[in-house]
Design an enzyme around this catalytic site. Sequence first.
Site, PDB file in Angstrom:
ATOM      1  N   LYS A   1      44.115  53.762  28.370  1.00  0.00           N
ATOM      2  CA  LYS A   1      44.974  54.255  27.287  1.00  0.00           C
ATOM      3  C   LYS A   1      44.973  55.675  27.151  1.00  0.00           C
ATOM      4  O   LYS A   1      44.791  56.100  25.711  1.00  0.00           O
ATOM      5  CB  LYS A   1      44.336  53.521  26.075  1.00  0.00           C
ATOM      6  CG  LYS A   1      44.491  52.141  26.013  1.00  0.00           C
ATOM      7  CD  LYS A   1      44.037  51.303  24.977  1.00  0.00           C
ATOM      8  CE  LYS A   1      44.042  49.841  24.941  1.00  0.00           C
ATOM      9  NZ  LYS A   1      43.103  49.306  25.832  1.00  0.00           N
ATOM     10  N   ARG A   2      45.299  56.678  27.967  1.00  0.00           N
ATOM     11  CA  ARG A   2      45.291  57.996  27.917  1.00  0.00           C
ATOM     12  C   ARG A   2      46.802  58.421  27.495  1.00  0.00           C
ATOM     13  O   ARG A   2      47.656  57.638  27.484  1.00  0.00           O
ATOM     14  CB  ARG A   2      45.051  58.849  29.456  1.00  0.00           C
ATOM     15  CG  ARG A   2      43.940  58.250  30.182  1.00  0.00           C
ATOM     16  CD  ARG A   2      42.458  58.901  29.185  1.00  0.00           C
ATOM     17  NE  ARG A   2      41.409  59.094  30.254  1.00  0.00           N
ATOM     18  CZ  ARG A   2      40.376  58.080  29.924  1.00  0.00           C
ATOM     19  NH1 ARG A   2      40.445  57.044  29.090  1.00  0.00           N
ATOM     20  NH2 ARG A   2      39.307  58.235  30.440  1.00  0.00           N
TER      21      ARG A   2
END
Lengths: 307, 307
Positions: A106-107
């Site tokens: 989830k960058r």
Amino acid sequence: MSFDVLQDKIRAMKNPTVFGLDPRLEQIPPHILAQAFESHGETLSGAAQALLEFNKGLIDALCDIVPAVKPQAAYYERLGWRGMEVLERTITYAKGKGMFTIADIKRGDIGTTAQAYSDGWLGGVQVGKQICKTFDADCVTLNGYMGSDSINPFLDTCRAEDKCVFVLVKTSNPSSGDLQDLVAGDRVVYTVMGDLTQRLGKGTEGKYGFTCAGAVVGATYPSDLRQLRRRLEQTFFLVPGYGAQGGTAEDVQYAFNKYGHGAIINASRSIMCAWQKTGGDGTDYRQAARDAAIAMREEIKQFVTVV
Amino acid sequence: MSFDVLQDKIRAMKNPTVFGLDPRLEQIPPHILAQAFESHGETLSGAAQALLEFNKGLIDALCDIVPAVKPQAAYYERLGWRGMEVLERTITYAKGKGMFTIADIKRGDIGTTAQAYSDGWLGGVQVGKQICKTFDADCVTLNGYMGSDSINPFLDTCRAEDKCVFVLVKTSNPSSGDLQDLVAGDRVVYTVMGDLTQRLGKGTEGKYGFTCAGAVVGATYPSDLRQLRRRLEQTFFLVPGYGAQGGTAEDVQYAFNKYGHGAIINASRSIMCAWQKTGGDGTDYRQAARDAAIAMREEIKQFVTVV
């Protein structure tokens, strides 16, 4: 393009599911923990060693019936760099067993920073004259709050390396609506994010018609899921929220198109921690996980036929 | 609460700036790279070693005039677990030199996963009978697209450990408006995120009146910055976008309250890469960084007086 690889694996196994590897120490069977602590002491190294052993056992038990694995980075970062080494080795091990690997990171960052994440997780990094691979997953999850600047650098890597991403669109958690459900004109925020994702992926459609830019859409809001499936025909879905979070097989059927394509359903705890429900001491954790994975496959099969 | 610590340091140095440690290999002076590659080969270990040496030199050169440092996780993750080890050691080194450390991780996940990130980056992790610290920064950046579920677990850790966070509200990049500027009723998405951040932090106000839940607000949209400063009186701001991205000292003045409190301005490339503009061979990189940091402090001083 890379969702072809995943869809092929799903079709071969007739199983549109992925198992999440999100282990906390208290979910690892005592015999594995004891052995790791005996070798390394009650230290971060010991904890990391236990994680790796647990993961390998689960991958061995599931690799011939489940097409993909999704390690959640948080549970590795929690142990510092030693945990990150385990994450690298887990991805390598799973790929060696033929599994499709989705790094749930989830960058979300921009420009050269997004490129740095993309190098580390999907591409490779130039050191002197050579390209070094580090995490080298097949796919990652992304957060697009910062807009297209935070997605495009990853898509460049996807085009070059035949990889793919899932962008958070409508997530499965209770507070997902705080932002995602806000009404903005004739759309809501999550449809804006979904539209953006599909648009940025354009031109990368593979043989099944999906671009390399997929979307995370939770099982816990089935009417949103159904509506997004209709709206985003070229977008592959990763569907969390099945099982422990409340999503059912009936709910997740809406994630698929008429061929039973275009989605993969995640389960983490229900598979990883299945041994805790058998009443045993955990030495049976592989079999318990396998039984749980088969049960999930069969549940979904009642509502979805993968052509 | 922890923004007190940061505000105290800023007041003591009369310098409301933070320097970003986002090094790519091509930004490291050749003599440092050569030495690291000589010891470790042209490998990830060599690259990691060069990063650490560069960082230590910069921290040594700046720690008595700049109150805080902000390493960007992407540039460490890019080198895999070896890079993460450097990030741990960089944070430890900077804290040892008295600096306030902000880990720019922009994480955003929910429930036990958010807790795992929070353990790793701010708190600590229970292994057997002991609590092990890993990254142990003073502060992290967060992405709240998943809503309050993705912020609250970090705030719990902040309350217990006297730490703090910055939530992305209005970012400095060109495409930040894709999502953040959407109009939703009488608010826009970024004001919804700002309001949520301030509300979740309530009850943690320190002696300067700021909660432990700060906000990232870019310098490149000064009218948004001004409006958010008025709207979010209890929220400390981290302001990126100064220098290379186009934000000026005149722009960032709006981030501060009437006492010159409540904000810290980030610069990365302009300090880290200052040596590339001196015409030298990079052996002067410490002095070049120090000169650039002093110049930035003086520029901001023309518009902001920290009481």
